[in-house]
Design an enzyme around this catalytic site. Sequence first.
Site, PDB file in Angstrom:
ATOM      1  N   LYS A  67       2.099  12.325   6.730  1.00 46.51           N
ATOM      2  CA  LYS A  67       2.042  12.455   8.192  1.00 46.51           C
ATOM      3  C   LYS A  67       3.454  12.628   8.777  1.00 46.51           C
ATOM      4  CE  LYS A  67      -0.503   8.600   8.726  1.00 46.51           C
ATOM      5  NZ  LYS A  67      -0.812   8.233   7.333  1.00 46.51           N
ATOM      6  N   THR A  68       4.401  11.819   8.296  1.00 47.80           N
ATOM      7  CA  THR A  68       5.782  11.932   8.800  1.00 47.80           C
ATOM      8  C   THR A  68       6.382  13.277   8.394  1.00 47.80           C
ATOM      9  OG1 THR A  68       5.983   9.549   8.542  1.00 47.80           O
ATOM     10  CG2 THR A  68       8.035  10.764   8.816  1.00 47.80           C
ATOM     11  N   ASP A 112       5.034   6.835  14.896  1.00 48.44           N
ATOM     12  CA  ASP A 112       4.275   6.375  13.734  1.00 48.44           C
ATOM     13  C   ASP A 112       3.522   5.102  14.134  1.00 48.44           C
ATOM     14  OD1 ASP A 112       3.421   6.465  11.157  1.00 48.44           O
ATOM     15  OD2 ASP A 112       5.272   5.734  10.257  1.00 48.44           O
ATOM     16  N   THR A 161      -3.153   5.155  10.752  1.00 46.42           N
ATOM     17  CA  THR A 161      -3.932   5.060   9.513  1.00 46.42           C
ATOM     18  C   THR A 161      -5.419   5.238   9.784  1.00 46.42           C
ATOM     19  OG1 THR A 161      -3.705   2.690   9.854  1.00 46.42           O
ATOM     20  CG2 THR A 161      -2.358   3.674   8.126  1.00 46.42           C
ATOM     21  N   ARG A 220       3.482  10.115  -2.133  1.00 49.06           N
ATOM     22  CA  ARG A 220       4.569   9.128  -2.143  1.00 49.06           C
ATOM     23  C   ARG A 220       4.546   8.328  -3.445  1.00 49.06           C
ATOM     24  NH1 ARG A 220       4.296   4.886   2.506  1.00 49.06           N
ATOM     25  NH2 ARG A 220       4.824   6.654   3.808  1.00 49.06           N
TER      26      ARG A 220
END
Length: 335
Positions: A67-68, A112, A161, A220
């Site tokens: 997302k980032t 975020d 989330t 990640r």
Amino acid sequence: MSRLRLLETSEQPGEEKFQWSLRPTKLTDYIGQRDLLVRLDISIKAAVKRGEPIDHILLYGPPGLGKTTLAHIISNEMSSNIICTSGPVIERSGDLMGILTNLQYADVLFIDEIHRLPRTVEEFLYSAMEDFKIDFIVDKGPFAKTIKVNIKHFTLVGATTRAGLLSSPLRDRFGILHHVDFYTPGELCEIIKRSSNLLNVAIDERGALEIAGRSRGTPRIANRLLRRVRDYADVLGSGKIDYEIALKSLELEGIDSQGLDKIDIAYLKTIIDKYKGGPVGIDAVAATLNEEVDILQDMVEPYLLKIGYLNRSPSGRKVTHSALQHLGYDVSRFL
Ligand code: ADE
């Protein structure tokens, strides 16, 4: 701070810098999320063609799925600045006022964990998002007045989330909503090969696939495991990553063949051993594990649901036969 959160962030020094160095900066370099990318590409091209900022965008999905990275790609593709903050950091409307009044035309403001904004700050955002005006309060007590201040037309990119955690007035102010989903092993394999290439590490197909299969559908984690396997290959091998090296080093890390780590296993075993496999309420599981409900819901359960190890129903959580089999239980005892 919760135990899981600590584990989640207990990365080796330099981990964050390492992850950043591997992130794609252009849409064409991004692997996976095909449907999302096609739609995002159209929104960006349309905005660029019209010379206008892109609509506000909400990205929702489990942590670690990009997302980032996508927020940075959006600002990059729009040739605009990006200002990053997060819900828990902004305590008062005043904190946001400074940020909003300093934005330039078409800048991206990335928030975020937007579901964790305090309610008053959230309400302050409504007119900023809708009319590009904010309420500036001058003076105190009986002399207090509200002045409307114009701000530049910006794009808010919010990440959360779970979209359901957002209040509906805030959710409704986003013109574009995208769900970010877990990656397939094939996509993770491509990401691992791309990262290896950037890191100048030799890796073969089976080595990359082995890491991919244990990465919980999450880039990640894939990049973090690649780092561990690279260390192992450098110290105990020839520096090249193949299937054997990947397998041995990931077993040493305590990552099982499905990518489950100690926390996933503790979660499943709690339901099996303490609650006969379920159904059991999430609050009871969290209390037994001494963990926060939100952390279990955001970081542990989504992947277990995705791979069919967990079922969620109104009566609670229940582990599936596949989970029992995977963990070596006698399934007939739970029929
Ligand atoms: N690194 C982390 N996520 C990635 C992605 N989706 N595509 C390419 N490289 C990545």
